[in-house]
Enzyme design. Structure first.
Site, PDB file in Angstrom:
ATOM      1  N   GLU A   1       7.832   2.121  -1.015  1.00  0.00           N
ATOM      2  CA  GLU A   1       9.165   1.542  -0.810  1.00  0.00           C
ATOM      3  C   GLU A   1       9.856   1.279  -2.134  1.00  0.00           C
ATOM      4  O   GLU A   1      11.008   1.671  -2.345  1.00  0.00           O
ATOM      5  CB  GLU A   1       9.051   0.242  -0.020  1.00  0.00           C
ATOM      6  CG  GLU A   1      10.386  -0.470   0.160  1.00  0.00           C
ATOM      7  CD  GLU A   1      11.382   0.363   0.926  1.00  0.00           C
ATOM      8  OE1 GLU A   1      12.427   0.730   0.331  1.00  0.00           O
ATOM      9  OE2 GLU A   1      11.127   0.674   2.093  1.00  0.00           O
TER      10      GLU A   1
ATOM     11  N   ASP B   1      13.292   2.892  -3.751  1.00  0.00           N
ATOM     12  CA  ASP B   1      14.434   2.046  -4.113  1.00  0.00           C
ATOM     13  C   ASP B   1      14.877   2.275  -5.555  1.00  0.00           C
ATOM     14  O   ASP B   1      16.075   2.380  -5.844  1.00  0.00           O
ATOM     15  CB  ASP B   1      14.061   0.577  -3.928  1.00  0.00           C
ATOM     16  CG  ASP B   1      13.948   0.176  -2.476  1.00  0.00           C
ATOM     17  OD1 ASP B   1      14.289   0.992  -1.600  1.00  0.00           O
ATOM     18  OD2 ASP B   1      13.513  -0.962  -2.208  1.00  0.00           O
TER      19      ASP B   1
ATOM     20  N   ASP C   1      15.376   0.127  11.338  1.00  0.00           N
ATOM     21  CA  ASP C   1      14.956   1.442  11.833  1.00  0.00           C
ATOM     22  C   ASP C   1      14.558   1.420  13.308  1.00  0.00           C
ATOM     23  O   ASP C   1      13.753   2.236  13.750  1.00  0.00           O
ATOM     24  CB  ASP C   1      13.773   1.960  10.997  1.00  0.00           C
ATOM     25  CG  ASP C   1      14.161   2.240   9.555  1.00  0.00           C
ATOM     26  OD1 ASP C   1      15.349   2.140   9.219  1.00  0.00           O
ATOM     27  OD2 ASP C   1      13.253   2.545   8.761  1.00  0.00           O
TER      28      ASP C   1
END
Length: 550
Positions: free
Chosen positions: A271, A275, A358
């Site tokens: 993650e 980012d 999501d």
């Protein structure tokens, strides 16, 4: 359709009750006149076994959120576009130094250590034990076995002495059962097969592929703008992977600063890799990148990093690619705490971009037959805060030369009306009539999510380097840092004078600055002409946006 119709009959309170279980009425304690309630409520954990009172010596870190002064005036200031310095904000809208010191003194008197008042006086943090916290905030703290883990939680609402009523808004850190989640989706396609050209579907894009698709190649880079990423754990490998990605794509290394306590956890590496690589990558380059590194993903730890971003005030924009069901943030009090912090940031011209989630228009508390997590209608927090920009998802299709062809609302992109937050003022005049845009009988029309969208489908996702190896990754965890990179370009083109992004983005809706997405459905919300709960006002055409917004 049947499921949607049934769930649509639930109001906000019924939805919250359905998600967290019935909340028992807490009897008025003896001597209640000396205590004042806070926004931190009790939470009955679902599928949990009560193990009894948490061990007295269990360490915890609390963060007391203090209430703003003159909040209505602050709201007007943000709407006016007037940009404050951190010192001006603190002088006009923060609690007084005496109020903050009274809170700190109370914590010290109750045995807490490492008591610290943030420079903007919105947070007072301290280290203590479960027994000290139970006594200080007049609530039992009990342990539970839940889903294979032992967690603790306060089983009645947190209170403070009546002398601190009006000063302390919420008490964070009394539970570790609520954590925000970052859920990047890894695709099985070979990212190396199309990473350079960024052509076709399925296909993962490198930064230049996104530049071509979103018409950013001719726009100024984000070289004059400071950006940030909110993360957690050990992020040393993130910097290493960023250097690998920059070298692979011919990008100059950006200066990186790591701010925050961090931890030894590396579970979120993919993650934080995405980012950092795709915020700076989409921007071309940035003036600097700050990684706001939390000790954990619980509310108290992340709130402290949000507050560091606002209190410092020097970083123009940041991305938070995680969230939790907003009812949980409301119960814990982190919604109050974080909204105050995000208000300060907006008043100072800073913008936080965050993933819309999501799981479509539903809170992920179960698994539907098709395998998509679903539950009662609810949106993600902090995406539902009216003081951030929430970013939804699309499936990106490109032409043979890598240029933009079309986009479809990504089937899992989060969105919908908030059940807890008021509508964002910058959405006024852009959203369709409330009865049309909500479309769910019995559910109030609160803040609408998302605001904008970008690519999120893992089959058209990003070519991310994780532990030195490229893999394809997607989700709205991708669309948020992409939008951060877009905004860095717009801010740099405007000399960092754009301020908080909300009003500027909505003023440009319906123009060439955005592709209006007309195809796809996130369940239960379809893409429609104009604003919709699937893709917001649309996806950016960066070249056009520079001239229209900047």
């Amino acid at each position: 359709m049947i499921r949607t119709r049934v769930l649509a009959t639930l109001g906000a309170s019924a939805v919250a009750a359905a998600l967290v279980g019935s909340l028992a009425l807490v009897p008025t304690p003896a001597g209640a006149a000396s205590w004042a309630a806070t926004a931190t409520k009790a939470e009955t954990l679902v599928d949990a076994t009560n193990l009894g009172t948490t061990a007295a010596s269990t360490p915890l870190r609390v963060a007391l959120a203090l209430n703003l002064h003159n909040q209505s005036a602050l709201t007007r200031s943000i709407r006016s576009g007037h940009v404050l310095t951190p010192a001006q904000f603190t002088a006009s809208y923060a609690p007084s130094a005496a109020q903050a010191q009274a809170v700190a003194s109370y914590l010290t008197s109750k045995g807490f250590t490492n008591v610290a008042v943030a420079s903007n006086r919105l947070l007072v943090t301290a280290s203590g034990t479960a027994s000290q916290a139970a006594a200080a905030f007049n609530t039992p703290i009990r342990s539970f076995s839940q889903h294979g883990h032992v967690v603790f939680a306060n089983t009645s609402g947190a209170q403070v002495p009546a002398s601190l009523a009006g000063t302390v808004g919420a008490v964070l850190g009394l539970t570790n059962a609520n954590v925000m989640k970052a859920s990047p989706t890894v695709t099985q396609s070979d990212p190396a097969s199309c990473a350079v050209s960024g052509v076709g579907y399925p296909c993962t894009y490198n930064p230049q592929g996104f530049w071509n698709a979103y018409d950013a190649a001719s726009a100024p880079t984000g070289s004059a703008t400071k950006v940030g990423v909110f993360a957690e754990g050990d992020v040393s490998g993130v910097v290493t992977d960023l250097r690998t990605e920059e070298t692979a794509n011919g990008l100059a290394p950006v200066p990186v600063t790591i701010s925050g306590p961090g931890s030894t956890d590396t579970s979120g590496l993919d993650e934080w890799d995405m980012d950092t690589q795709y915020s700076t990558g989409m921007a071309g380059t940035v003036s600097s990148l700050t990684i706001y590194d939390a000790a954990s993903m619980d509310d108290a730890s992340l709130t402290a990093q949000f507050n560091q971003f606002a209190a410092d005030g020097s970083v123009q924009a940041a991305s938070a690619s995680f969230g939790e069901c907003e009812f949980a943030a409301s119960l814990s009090g982190s919604m109050l705490a974080d909204d105050n912090i995000f208000m300060e940031a907006a008043a100072q011209g800073q913008t936080v971009f965050t993933s819309s989630g999501d799981t479509g228009g539903f809170c992920p508390v179960g698994v539907a037959e098709n395998g998509v997590p679903a539950g009662a209608p609810d949106v993600s927090y902090p995406a539902s805060s009216p003081w951030v920009i929430s970013v939804g998802g699309t499936t990106l299709l490109t032409n043979s030369d890598g240029s933009y062809d079309a986009e479809i609302a990504w089937l899992a992109g989060g969105g919908g009306p908030s059940l807890f937050e008021s509508p964002a003022s910058f959405q006024t005049g852009v959203l369709p009539p409330l009865g049309t845009v909500c479309g769910l009988v019995g559910i109030a029309c609160g803040r609408a999510v998302p605001d904008v969208a970008l690519d999120a489908d893992p089959n058209s996702g990003a070519n991310v380097y994780v532990n030195g190896t490229a893999e394809g990754v997607g989700g709205t965890s991708l669309s948020s840092p992409l939008m951060l990179g877009v905004w860095a370009r717009l801010q740099s083109a405007a000399g960092n004078g754009l301020g908080f992004a909300g009003p500027k983005l909505y003023a440009a809706s319906g123009t060439a600055a955005f592709h209006d997405i007309l195809l796809g459905d996130t369940g239960p919300y379809p893409a429609t002409p104009g604003y919709d709960f699937a893709t917001g006002v649309g996806t950016p055409d960066v070249g056009a946006a520079v001239s229209i917004i900047g």
